[in-house]
Structures are given as C-alpha cells and as structure tokens.
Write an enzyme that holds these catalytic residues in place. Structure first.
Site: not given
Length: 276
Positions: A47, A52, A77, A110
């Site tokens: 994931d 990120y 996401k 997200h």
C-alpha cells in the site's frame, strides 16, 4: 506458525490479501529495501500513495523481486491536489509510471476534502479507469458516513474499500457500521497506533498468555474482526513478526477486553497537517 495470508472478497469479487505492507512515512530512499524485505517475508499486498513520495521506491522493489505481477496486490491513492475528473486521470497515469506498472489492483481517493466538493467528480474518473480495466477495484480513504452516502448516491459503483485510521484506542465504529451497510470492506491504516498501544497493560497481558508480541495481539484482533490491515515497519524482524499472526487465536473475552480500550474522540488527522 504459518505465514499463509487469507484473503477477503471485495464487493466486485476481487480477492484482497487481509494483511498488506504499508509504506506511510517511509522515505523514498528507504522504501525499496523495506518493500523488498516485506516481499521476502511473504507479503504480496503493498500500500502506497502519491502523497507519500515513495511510489518509485515501491516500483523498484517490485521490479527487482522477480515475483509475477498477478501474485501482487498493489494499492495507491490520489491526493487532494489532484482531485477532479481530468486531473485524476492524469495523476493516475503518473502513479502508474512511477510504480512501473500497467495497472493497479486498488486505487483510492485519499481524502474526501468536502470543502472542495470534488470527490464525486473524482470518483467518476475512478469509475472510468475501472471500466477501462486499468484498476481491478476502486475505493476511498478517510471517508466518513456522510461522504459515503453522497458518493454512493452520485456514483454508479459502490467503493470496494474504505481505508481509515483504526486501532484499539480509535475504533471508528460509526464508520465501520456505514462501511458494512454499503458492503464496503474496512481497511485499517495505522493499525498499531504508530506503536502507542504496544505498552497497554491489557494488550501486554494477552500477549503474555499467547507468548506473542503486543503488536501481534493487536493485529490478530483486527483480523478476527474481519478487517484488512497494512502494518508498517522498516525493521526486518518486525516486518516478519507482523505477518506471523496465524498460529494463535484470541478468545471472545480477549477480543471484548481490547474492544473496551476504545477512546474514539476524533476522526483521524487533519489533512492540512497530514504528511503521509
């Protein structure tokens, strides 16, 4: 103990591993090694997310692993800044390129960002990507019941997954109930409360009975509640231990004692300060 990972059937028939590996807050330069260690340990679900900043690191580990693509389950996401129909389509392609993949197994919105009022429009872009077979399943993250209601009313596909912060101290029961009502699988991010629950007396006592770690107790509690979990670590021994959850079972009393730890006084982090 065995590391065989059970799967959960999503509402479109896709099988999703119940235990995955999360890379929230893992710097890109450390991500490749962490994901490689996870894949070596037996994880097949990874994931990540655009925000990120480590999709490239994930992609590098996947490419180097030699594992067949059909054996993997990869989630990413779309972040708030890329919401909107056309922007979502472009952002998805950018994520695919960074990951070095031809398709994703799961793609999530997200954050609902209700003040922008773009999540239904964004969802319609996900529906197109799903129809084009570029994503095997689509879902959301950090959605509250009212967001789910609006999304299901305005879209043509019910989300397969709602990924929310969930751990013994923050059990998000209203969200779980809403997910269940819509036929949506609940996936827990931060399932260990970023380590904050590992010294809880109740959990430590249960761990001692089963001769396992506190983290394993919490993760087992999630599994027996039927949730998908994505524990994160960059330490190989913990990566391995977080998957070693299938040689013991919590009793109904132990589950109830962990349920009683709920201090659900918030709904998760503020997206304005959220850095993962």
């Amino acid at each position: 103990m065995t590391t065989a990972i059970p799967t959960i059937t999503l509402n479109n028939g896709v099988e999703m591993p119940q235990v995955g590996f999360g890379v929230f807050q893992v710097p890109n330069e450390e991500t490749t090694a962490a994901v490689a260690a996870a894949l070596k340990a037996g994880y097949r679900s990874i994931d990540t997310a655009a925000i990120y900043g480590n999709e490239e690191g994930v992609g590098k580990a996947l490419a180097q692993s030699g594992i067949a693509r059909e054996e993997l389950f990869i989630t990413s996401k779309i972040w708030i800044a890329d919401m909107g129909y056309e922007q979502t389509l472009e952002a998805f392609e950018a994520s695919l390129q960074r990951l070095g993949l031809d398709y994703l197994d799961l793609f999530l919105i997200h954050w609902p960002a209700p003040e922008k009022d773009l999540y239904v429009e964004t969802w319609k872009a996900l529906e197109k990507l799903y129809a084009d077979k570029k994503i095997r399943a689509i879902g959301v993250s950090n959605f509250q019941p009212e967001h789910l209601d609006k999304l299901t009313a305005g879209g043509s596909i019910v989300p397969a997954v709602n990924q929310v912060e969930l751990h013994p101290a923050l059990q998000n029961r209203e969200v779980i109930a809403a997910n269940t009502g819509h036929g949506i699988v609940t996936e827990a991010w931060s399932p260990l409360a970023q380590g904050a629950m590992l010294t809880d007396e109740t959990i430590e006592a249960i761990a001692n009975v089963h001769e396992v770690t506190a983290a394993q107790v919490i993760l087992r509690w999630h599994l027996q509640q039927g949730r998908v979990i994505i524990p994160k670590s960059v330490t190989e021994s913990r990566i391995i231990a977080n998957l070693d959850l299938f040689g013991f079972e919590l009793t109904s009393d132990e589950l109830a004692n962990i349920d009683a730890l709920d201090r659900d006084g918030r709904t998760g982090p503020n997206p304005d300060t959220f850095n993962g």
